[in-house]
Design an enzyme around this catalytic site. Structure first.
Site, short mmCIF file in Angstrom:
data_model
loop_
_atom_site.label_atom_id
_atom_site.label_comp_id
_atom_site.label_asym_id
_atom_site.label_seq_id
_atom_site.Cartn_x
_atom_site.Cartn_y
_atom_site.Cartn_z
N CYS A 70 45.87 30.20 34.46
CA CYS A 70 45.00 30.96 35.35
C CYS A 70 43.64 31.20 34.70
O CYS A 70 43.56 31.75 33.61
CB CYS A 70 45.65 32.30 35.70
SG CYS A 70 44.56 33.39 36.66
N CYS A 73 42.76 35.15 33.99
CA CYS A 73 43.44 35.95 32.97
C CYS A 73 42.57 36.02 31.71
O CYS A 73 41.69 35.17 31.50
CB CYS A 73 44.79 35.33 32.63
SG CYS A 73 46.07 35.59 33.89
N HIS A 134 48.06 39.63 35.76
CA HIS A 134 48.12 38.49 36.68
C HIS A 134 49.01 38.75 37.89
O HIS A 134 48.71 38.30 39.00
CB HIS A 134 48.62 37.24 35.93
CG HIS A 134 48.69 36.01 36.78
ND1 HIS A 134 47.60 35.20 37.01
CD2 HIS A 134 49.73 35.45 37.47
CE1 HIS A 134 47.94 34.19 37.80
NE2 HIS A 134 49.23 34.32 38.09
N ASN A 174 40.11 38.34 49.56
CA ASN A 174 41.13 37.56 50.25
C ASN A 174 42.41 37.71 49.46
O ASN A 174 42.42 37.47 48.25
CB ASN A 174 40.75 36.09 50.32
CG ASN A 174 39.47 35.85 51.10
OD1 ASN A 174 39.19 36.56 52.05
ND2 ASN A 174 38.71 34.85 50.71
N HIS A 185 45.64 35.36 40.86
CA HIS A 185 45.23 36.55 40.12
C HIS A 185 44.49 37.53 41.04
O HIS A 185 43.67 37.09 41.87
CB HIS A 185 44.32 36.15 38.96
CG HIS A 185 44.14 37.20 37.92
ND1 HIS A 185 44.76 37.18 36.70
CD2 HIS A 185 43.39 38.33 37.93
CE1 HIS A 185 44.41 38.23 35.99
NE2 HIS A 185 43.58 38.96 36.73
N HIS A 187 41.86 39.40 42.64
CA HIS A 187 40.40 39.31 42.51
C HIS A 187 39.76 39.33 43.89
O HIS A 187 40.42 39.14 44.92
CB HIS A 187 39.99 38.04 41.78
CG HIS A 187 40.16 36.77 42.59
ND1 HIS A 187 41.40 36.24 42.88
CD2 HIS A 187 39.24 35.97 43.20
CE1 HIS A 187 41.25 35.15 43.60
NE2 HIS A 187 39.95 34.96 43.82
N GLN A 189 35.53 38.70 45.82
CA GLN A 189 34.29 37.97 45.66
C GLN A 189 33.12 38.77 46.23
O GLN A 189 33.31 39.71 47.00
CB GLN A 189 34.37 36.61 46.37
CG GLN A 189 35.46 35.69 45.83
CD GLN A 189 35.49 34.37 46.57
OE1 GLN A 189 34.53 33.59 46.53
NE2 GLN A 189 36.58 34.10 47.26
#
Length: 367
Positions: A70, A73, A134, A174, A185, A187, A189
């Site tokens: 990933c 991470c 994660h 999303n 992971h 997250h 944007q």
């Protein structure tokens, strides 16, 4: 909060946001990355007036890597990632495969032909990592960590809004493979657009018409109406209210508004910032309890969702109101709401769940 700005090996900016003011962030990115100039341009649709971003270089972006590869991470045990540190609280960095960039390679291809107008895809796209864990999700965060994410969103809104040519800053998350997420992971944007997005432009038009018709603000009247007839209210705090919109497009869709109208995240007061994490985390946890198979006590899988901050554009947004829209494409256990002919072809939504029933269900699954 401590903010530390550094550079990745290819020159992209990376920013640590730490709850600990003594945190030291001197780890260097040791990967042999060459600087890349993104290929991006924005073309105007002469039929609708919408702007469409063409970013063909994104076809090569990372797609569903295994957990031990990933890129979000921390860098550990000899495996180097996008984050050089061995641990972190919240991290923001420039996207390696951005739809928009400050200096895109595509030159201005616009000209005198009004049917073929185009301009460089100049803007900025950032990735926001909510936690180093994660296998966690935003709903697993503590209130303190959720507040740190809010502070990071606010910081980036202020910084990106000040960039030359930026017209709107959009923070979003999303969540789930069904939504199209390619990195598991936790997250989100941030996009800094060089234009006002179509949905925001339509909101601004409706707000202007409402002001001309009534002399009042559309969003203030909307929130007052929902509080006056709380059939669709899901959560109500001292400073925030969450409700299912009267004409919800998605099976389960909640809008979260500060009770005091503000233009964007930078305008929020300290009491509003303090209350937000508790209410938002509760909403996310309710979403995860929406779809439970008969005879089961826990959901089969986490609920896929999109969480979208609507902020006023940098120009001409005086009538708009900051709010967060949270919705899922799942309509019932094991079934998704696909945007097929009517929605995708005509932008005319058909909702399979009544907004009042959705609000009642979201109240039933309260913690």
């Amino acid at each position: 909060m401590k903010k530390t700005t550094t550079k990745l090996a290819d020159g992209r900016e990376l920013i640590y946001f730490d709850a600990d003011d003594t945190a030291s962030r001197d780890d260097r990115d040791l990967r042999p990355l060459a600087a890349v100039t993104p290929l991006s341009e924005i073309r105007r649709d002469p039929v609708t007036g919408d702007h469409v971003t063409i970013a063909a270089h994104r076809q090569a972006r990372t797609y569903h890597p295994p957990a031990d590869e990933c890129p979000l991470c921390p860098s550990r045990d000899g495996r180097l990632s996008e984050i050089p540190a061995a641990d972190y609280d919240v991290v923001v960095f420039e996207n390696r495969f951005p739809a928009l960039a400050l200096h895109p390679a595509v030159a201005d291809s616009g000209g005198a032909d009004p049917l073929h107008l185009a301009f460089p895809g100049a803007g900025r796209c950032e990735v926001v990592c909510f936690t180093a864990g994660h296998d966690l999700s935003f709903a697993d965060l503590t209130e303190a960590r959720a507040r740190l994410v809010l502070d990071a969103w606010t910081d980036r809104t202020a910084e990106l809004s000040a960039l030359p040519g930026v017209r709107q800053v959009f923070c979003f998350e999303n969540r789930g493979a069904e939504i199209g997420v390619t990195l598991a992971h936790p997250h989100g944007q941030i996009y800094a657009f060089p234009f006002t997005t179509p949905r925001t432009a339509r909101m601004a038009g409706q707000a202007a018409a409402h002001r001309a018709r009534t002399g009042r603000n559309l969003f203030e009247d909307l929130l007052a109406a929902e509080l006056g007839d709380p059939a669709r209210v899901v959560l109500a705090g001292e400073h925030w209210t969450a409700f299912v919109p009267y004409a919800a497009r998605w099976p389960y869709e909640v809008h979260l508004y500060p009770n005091r109208r503000v233009a964007d995240l930078t305008w929020l007061s300290e009491p509003e910032r303090s209350e937000f994490p508790k209410l938002y985390l509760e909403l996310l946890r309710r979403f995860d309890r929406l779809f439970i198979q008969a005879g089961q006590t826990a959901p089969i899988a986490p609920t896929p969702y999109i969480a979208a901050w609507h902020q006023a554009p940098t120009l001409g947004g005086d009538e708009l109101a900051l709010h967060l829209e949270l919705f899922t494409i799942r309509r019932t256990v094991g079934k998704l709401k696909f945007l097929a002919g009517v929605e995708s072809g005509m932008d005319a939504f058909v909702n399979d769940v009544s907004p009042e029933a959705a609000a009642q269900r979201l109240r039933e699954v309260a913690s």
